[in-house]
Design a protein around this motif. Structure first.
Motif, PDB file in Angstrom:
ATOM      1  N   UNK A  52      -8.426  11.056 -13.230  1.00 50.88           N
ATOM      2  CA  UNK A  52      -7.014  11.305 -13.528  1.00 50.88           C
ATOM      3  C   UNK A  52      -6.151  11.107 -12.285  1.00 50.88           C
ATOM      4  N   UNK A  53      -6.658  11.521 -11.137  1.00 49.27           N
ATOM      5  CA  UNK A  53      -5.943  11.315  -9.876  1.00 49.27           C
ATOM      6  C   UNK A  53      -5.768   9.823  -9.613  1.00 49.27           C
ATOM      7  N   UNK A  54      -6.801   9.044  -9.888  1.00 52.63           N
ATOM      8  CA  UNK A  54      -6.721   7.595  -9.704  1.00 52.63           C
ATOM      9  C   UNK A  54      -5.704   6.965 -10.654  1.00 52.63           C
ATOM     10  N   UNK A  55      -5.713   7.405 -11.900  1.00 47.93           N
ATOM     11  CA  UNK A  55      -4.753   6.857 -12.866  1.00 47.93           C
ATOM     12  C   UNK A  55      -3.322   7.142 -12.433  1.00 47.93           C
ATOM     13  N   UNK A  56      -3.079   8.348 -11.936  1.00 49.95           N
ATOM     14  CA  UNK A  56      -1.733   8.680 -11.451  1.00 49.95           C
ATOM     15  C   UNK A  56      -1.350   7.833 -10.247  1.00 49.95           C
ATOM     16  N   UNK A  57      -2.305   7.564  -9.364  1.00 55.34           N
ATOM     17  CA  UNK A  57      -2.021   6.744  -8.185  1.00 55.34           C
ATOM     18  C   UNK A  57      -1.632   5.324  -8.590  1.00 55.34           C
ATOM     19  N   UNK A  58      -2.335   4.758  -9.567  1.00 55.99           N
ATOM     20  CA  UNK A  58      -2.000   3.413 -10.036  1.00 55.99           C
ATOM     21  C   UNK A  58      -0.641   3.415 -10.728  1.00 55.99           C
ATOM     22  N   UNK A  59      -0.366   4.444 -11.521  1.00 56.83           N
ATOM     23  CA  UNK A  59       0.929   4.534 -12.187  1.00 56.83           C
ATOM     24  C   UNK A  59       2.068   4.662 -11.181  1.00 56.83           C
ATOM     25  N   UNK A  60       1.845   5.402 -10.096  1.00 51.77           N
ATOM     26  CA  UNK A  60       2.864   5.512  -9.046  1.00 51.77           C
ATOM     27  C   UNK A  60       3.119   4.164  -8.385  1.00 51.77           C
ATOM     28  N   UNK A  61       2.056   3.403  -8.157  1.00 48.54           N
ATOM     29  CA  UNK A  61       2.213   2.065  -7.579  1.00 48.54           C
ATOM     30  C   UNK A  61       3.013   1.172  -8.515  1.00 48.54           C
ATOM     31  N   UNK A  62       2.732   1.269  -9.811  1.00 50.71           N
ATOM     32  CA  UNK A  62       3.468   0.456 -10.781  1.00 50.71           C
ATOM     33  C   UNK A  62       4.934   0.848 -10.838  1.00 50.71           C
ATOM     34  N   UNK A  63       5.222   2.142 -10.816  1.00 53.65           N
ATOM     35  CA  UNK A  63       6.612   2.585 -10.885  1.00 53.65           C
ATOM     36  C   UNK A  63       7.378   2.239  -9.606  1.00 53.65           C
ATOM     37  N   UNK A  64       6.659   2.105  -8.474  1.00 53.72           N
ATOM     38  CA  UNK A  64       7.301   1.731  -7.213  1.00 53.72           C
ATOM     39  C   UNK A  64       7.285   0.210  -7.003  1.00 53.72           C
ATOM     40  N   UNK A  65       6.849  -0.535  -8.014  1.00 55.65           N
ATOM     41  CA  UNK A  65       6.765  -2.004  -7.962  1.00 55.65           C
ATOM     42  C   UNK A  65       5.899  -2.505  -6.809  1.00 55.65           C
ATOM     43  N   UNK A  66       4.794  -1.815  -6.561  1.00 58.00           N
ATOM     44  CA  UNK A  66       3.829  -2.258  -5.559  1.00 58.00           C
ATOM     45  C   UNK A  66       2.829  -3.159  -6.275  1.00 58.00           C
ATOM     46  N   UNK A  67       2.845  -4.449  -5.924  1.00 59.17           N
ATOM     47  CA  UNK A  67       1.988  -5.416  -6.602  1.00 59.17           C
ATOM     48  C   UNK A  67       0.855  -5.935  -5.723  1.00 59.17           C
ATOM     49  N   UNK A  68       0.873  -5.606  -4.456  1.00 59.48           N
ATOM     50  CA  UNK A  68      -0.151  -6.086  -3.541  1.00 59.48           C
ATOM     51  C   UNK A  68      -1.399  -5.206  -3.673  1.00 59.48           C
ATOM     52  N   UNK A  69      -2.538  -5.855  -3.917  1.00 63.35           N
ATOM     53  CA  UNK A  69      -3.767  -5.105  -4.171  1.00 63.35           C
ATOM     54  C   UNK A  69      -4.241  -4.327  -2.952  1.00 63.35           C
ATOM     55  N   UNK A  70      -3.993  -4.810  -1.767  1.00 58.70           N
ATOM     56  CA  UNK A  70      -4.398  -4.087  -0.558  1.00 58.70           C
ATOM     57  C   UNK A  70      -3.726  -2.728  -0.470  1.00 58.70           C
ATOM     58  N   UNK A  71      -2.432  -2.697  -0.782  1.00 55.76           N
ATOM     59  CA  UNK A  71      -1.694  -1.428  -0.759  1.00 55.76           C
ATOM     60  C   UNK A  71      -2.153  -0.528  -1.895  1.00 55.76           C
ATOM     61  N   UNK A  72      -2.379  -1.120  -3.072  1.00 50.75           N
ATOM     62  CA  UNK A  72      -2.853  -0.322  -4.212  1.00 50.75           C
ATOM     63  C   UNK A  72      -4.208   0.311  -3.905  1.00 50.75           C
ATOM     64  N   UNK A  73      -5.103  -0.455  -3.302  1.00 46.66           N
ATOM     65  CA  UNK A  73      -6.421   0.078  -2.955  1.00 46.66           C
ATOM     66  C   UNK A  73      -6.294   1.233  -1.968  1.00 46.66           C
ATOM     67  N   UNK A  74      -5.409   1.077  -0.982  1.00 46.53           N
ATOM     68  CA  UNK A  74      -5.229   2.136   0.008  1.00 46.53           C
ATOM     69  C   UNK A  74      -4.670   3.402  -0.638  1.00 46.53           C
ATOM     70  N   UNK A  75      -3.719   3.243  -1.555  1.00 42.94           N
ATOM     71  CA  UNK A  75      -3.155   4.408  -2.264  1.00 42.94           C
ATOM     72  C   UNK A  75      -4.228   5.093  -3.109  1.00 42.94           C
ATOM     73  N   UNK A  76      -5.065   4.294  -3.784  1.00 39.27           N
ATOM     74  CA  UNK A  76      -6.156   4.856  -4.580  1.00 39.27           C
ATOM     75  C   UNK A  76      -7.125   5.620  -3.676  1.00 39.27           C
ATOM     76  N   UNK A  77      -7.485   5.004  -2.570  1.00 43.58           N
ATOM     77  CA  UNK A  77      -8.427   5.617  -1.639  1.00 43.58           C
ATOM     78  C   UNK A  77      -7.870   6.921  -1.082  1.00 43.58           C
ATOM     79  N   UNK A  78      -6.604   6.908  -0.672  1.00 47.09           N
ATOM     80  CA  UNK A  78      -5.990   8.105  -0.092  1.00 47.09           C
ATOM     81  C   UNK A  78      -5.910   9.248  -1.100  1.00 47.09           C
ATOM     82  N   UNK A  79      -5.518   8.924  -2.335  1.00 47.63           N
ATOM     83  CA  UNK A  79      -5.373   9.987  -3.335  1.00 47.63           C
ATOM     84  C   UNK A  79      -6.714  10.621  -3.678  1.00 47.63           C
ATOM     85  N   UNK A  80      -7.742   9.806  -3.844  1.00 51.66           N
ATOM     86  CA  UNK A  80      -9.070  10.351  -4.168  1.00 51.66           C
ATOM     87  C   UNK A  80      -9.650  11.098  -2.974  1.00 51.66           C
TER      88      UNK A  80
END
Length: 101
Positions: A52-80
């Motif tokens: 659930x934490x991961x799903x929220x992290x991806x949703x936050x990236x989508x709402x902030x229009x973050x499309x770069x996978x490197x940044x998305x991976x870092x956000x996922x890693x940090x949240x978990x």
């Protein structure tokens, strides 16, 4: 050598998620695979909360229009990482994998 010591003490978590190529929404997963961290069948609640934490992290990236996978991976890693540390006081190595379809 330092990485091997860390793996032996804290383990590893591999996160796998499949995203839609156009809108970056989650199609499958996120799946969590652990080695040397916790026994998954005994820690089902922890793993479900981490998903659930991961799903929220991806949703936050989508709402902030973050499309770069490197940044998305870092956000996922940090949240978990933050969630796992708050629950277990351990810092396993976390490897996020994003596949797009």
């Amino acid at each position: 050598l330092r990485d091997r010591e860390m793996l032996s003490e804290n383990g590893i978590i591999i996160i796998s998620a499949t995203l839609n190529k156009k809108d970056k929404t989650i199609l499958s997963g996120p799946d969590i695979l652990t080695r040397g961290f916790v026994y998954v069948k005994e820690s089902e609640e922890l793993m479900n909360s981490a998903r659930e934490t991961l799903k929220r992290a991806v949703e936050k990236c989508n709402s902030a229009n973050i499309n770069e996978y490197g940044i998305m991976k870092q956000k996922m890693k940090d949240s978990v990482s933050d969630y796992i540390y708050s629950q277990t006081k351990r810092r396993p190595m976390i490897l996020p994998v994003i596949m797009e379809v």
